[in-house]
Write a protein that holds these residues in place. Structure first.
Motif, PDB file in Angstrom:
ATOM      1  N   ARG A  34      -5.970   3.067  -8.286  1.00  0.00           N
ATOM      2  CA  ARG A  34      -6.660   4.549  -8.633  1.00  0.00           C
ATOM      3  C   ARG A  34      -5.802   5.353  -9.242  1.00  0.00           C
ATOM      4  N   ASP A  35      -5.485   5.249 -10.339  1.00  0.00           N
ATOM      5  CA  ASP A  35      -4.790   6.167 -10.859  1.00  0.00           C
ATOM      6  C   ASP A  35      -5.723   7.413 -11.202  1.00  0.00           C
ATOM      7  N   ARG A  36      -5.804   8.253 -10.529  1.00  0.00           N
ATOM      8  CA  ARG A  36      -6.556   9.213 -10.547  1.00  0.00           C
ATOM      9  C   ARG A  36      -6.207  10.344 -11.394  1.00  0.00           C
ATOM     10  N   GLN A 327     -12.818  11.396 -13.721  1.00  0.00           N
ATOM     11  CA  GLN A 327     -11.919  10.531 -14.333  1.00  0.00           C
ATOM     12  C   GLN A 327     -12.825   9.026 -14.336  1.00  0.00           C
ATOM     13  N   TYR A 328     -12.732   8.335 -15.293  1.00  0.00           N
ATOM     14  CA  TYR A 328     -13.555   7.094 -15.590  1.00  0.00           C
ATOM     15  C   TYR A 328     -12.471   6.035 -15.939  1.00  0.00           C
ATOM     16  N   GLY A 361     -10.289  10.931 -18.928  1.00  0.00           N
ATOM     17  CA  GLY A 361     -10.337  12.069 -18.292  1.00  0.00           C
ATOM     18  C   GLY A 361     -11.085  13.308 -19.104  1.00  0.00           C
ATOM     19  N   VAL A 362     -12.083  13.893 -18.253  1.00  0.00           N
ATOM     20  CA  VAL A 362     -12.750  15.000 -18.888  1.00  0.00           C
ATOM     21  C   VAL A 362     -12.847  16.207 -17.720  1.00  0.00           C
ATOM     22  N   GLY A 363     -12.847  17.383 -18.302  1.00  0.00           N
ATOM     23  CA  GLY A 363     -13.220  18.724 -17.666  1.00  0.00           C
ATOM     24  C   GLY A 363     -13.123  19.943 -18.449  1.00  0.00           C
ATOM     25  N   GLN A 364     -14.037  20.762 -17.999  1.00  0.00           N
ATOM     26  CA  GLN A 364     -13.879  22.130 -18.930  1.00  0.00           C
ATOM     27  C   GLN A 364     -13.232  23.167 -18.096  1.00  0.00           C
ATOM     28  N   SER A 365     -12.315  23.860 -18.971  1.00  0.00           N
ATOM     29  CA  SER A 365     -11.491  24.861 -18.319  1.00  0.00           C
ATOM     30  C   SER A 365     -12.077  26.100 -18.352  1.00  0.00           C
TER      31      SER A 365
END
Length: 430
Positions: A34-36, A327-328, A361-365
């Motif tokens: 799990r390399d998260r 994370q995918y 990896g994805v996310g909105q700042s």
């Protein structure tokens, strides 16, 4: 036989040379690796990418990766929990800027004794996770619960009315029957939990369908959606906990009813996956907060287009005061969601599931920019992806993976920015 499990923690630190590495989940080594790595803060003018370093700890003693992996493969260790790395949008590009993150995965060493029974500790400062199968659940009805009036994903969940043995499909949750957990994506039993608790010290991870044990029942949502429920109280040594709460009366309760009465919330639109290959593949999101196994499926069938969930990090799950991202795990060609969206794949144990070749990896700042990364799952896997990945649309800089060439700009992966309101397509091709 009584199984005694000693905690083994896997800590991963993301250095300034790493990109959005996968987050190592504090899953019962369940995700073994799990390399998260949620999306890391990144510059959008260069292809600067941070790298992930993983540490395995058994108590206070460090265990080398080879020994930890061998122990997991042989069943000597189990992952009991994992922390989640945080994502912070990068500041203005700077040649000397760097960032670091930390996440952890907790695994346990399994030993046996001749005792015929096992009693969880009343209290402890060290989380304990066991893998003892739960009793077989009583048969459940496929009809809606009394008073539900369910109409699907937009229906309010009737807090405290539905029995824990009833999977809430009528409220938008997607049953993952292939996991053998009664449709749930993860089970975290907390027999000593009280609503007054600020943290949870004893956590038992379920490995079979539940029979109304008290604890937290996590679930999947449709493509483009994420779950909305997790408790304020989290693991006292960093484990994430998520899902509905099965109370001592055997009823399911909302854990964030003050925020949302619906089980699934729509992610930020604008990122889609298109599969132009002749065969399918699967993209698996970690169940976070929760057991953090990569079990939330996106089945990318040939010729299809699918929505990839994205969240505003400041408005989603916060781990130890830090914002997190999604994370995918991207599996090879021909690996279905049922086969690949689990910890271990029978057909390719070192090349899919927790050992999938590529992470996203994805996310909105906070400023509205979404950071999207693709990078190798090198912390635990040597597997090679057998198709191309291209990100095209309103992205700030090129970001791709091509077979025989590698990633855009760096062997460690690439990260690109998407402005608020923008959109991109992630294309899989041969």
């Amino acid at each position: 036989m009584k199984s005694t499990i000693l905690k083994l923690a896997i800590a991963a630190s993301l250095g300034s040379a790493a990109v959005a590495q996968p987050h190592r989940h504090g899953h019962h080594l369940h995700h073994q690796k799990r390399d998260r790595s949620p999306v890391e803060k990144r510059e959008v003018v260069t292809t600067y990418v941070p790298a992930t370093v993983t540490q395995y700890m058994l108590g206070n003693q460090e265990v080398n990766p080879e020994e930890a992996k061998a122990g997991l493969d042989k069943g000597l260790y189990v992952v009991v929990g994992e922390t989640t790395p945080t994502f912070t949008p990068p500041p203005a590009p700077s040649p000397t800027s760097s960032s670091s993150k930390e996440d952890g995965v907790f695994i346990e060493k399994v030993t046996t004794s001749s005792s015929s029974s096992s009693t969880p500790p009343a209290t402890t400062s060290i989380p304990t996770t066991t893998s003892t199968p739960a009793p077989k659940p009583a048969p459940t009805s496929s009809t809606p619960a009394i008073g539900s009036g369910a109409t699907g994903i937009d229906a309010d969940f009737p807090d405290g009315e539905i029995e824990c043995g009833k999977f809430p499909s009528e409220y938008g949750a997607v049953a993952l029957d292939y996991l053998g957990l009664g449709g749930w994506s993860g089970l975290q039993y907390t027999p000593n939990f009280s609503l007054k608790d600020l943290a949870i010290s004893f956590i038992e991870t379920g490995v079979a369908p539940p029979s109304s044990q008290s604890g937290f029942y996590s679930y999947a949502c449709p493509d483009g959606y994420v779950k909305s429920q997790w408790p304020k109280a989290q693991g006292n040594t960093g484990q994430s906990i998520g899902g509905l709460y099965c109370n001592p009366d055997g009823k399911l309760e909302l854990t964030r009813g003050d925020v949302s009465k619906q089980l699934c919330q729509k992610g930020i639109p604008g990122i889609s996956i298109t599969n132009k290959m002749s065969s399918g593949t699967s993209v698996c999101r970690t169940d976070y907060p929760g057991t953090e196994n990569m079990v939330i499926p996106l089945d990318a069938t040939p010729g299809g287009t699918f929505q990839l969930a994205n969240v505003a990090s400041s408005d989603y799950y916060v781990w130890q005061g830090k914002e997190t991202t999604l994370q995918y795990y991207v599996n090879k060609k021909g690996v279905s969601a049922e086969e690949g969206c689990r910890w271990t794949c029978a057909s390719d144990p070192e090349g899919c599931g927790n050992w999938a070749p590529i992470n996203i990896g994805v996310g909105q700042s906070a400023d509205g920019t979404t950071y999207l990364s693709i990078f190798p799952n090198s912390a635990v896997s040597q597997a090679k992806l057998d198709f191309n990945i291209d990100i095209k649309g309103d992205n700030s800089i090129p970001c791709y993976f091509h077979v025989g060439e590698g990633f855009a700009g760096s062997s460690n992966g690439c990260t690109t920015g998407i402005p608020q309101g923008g959109s991109v397509t992630i294309t899989f091709s041969e």
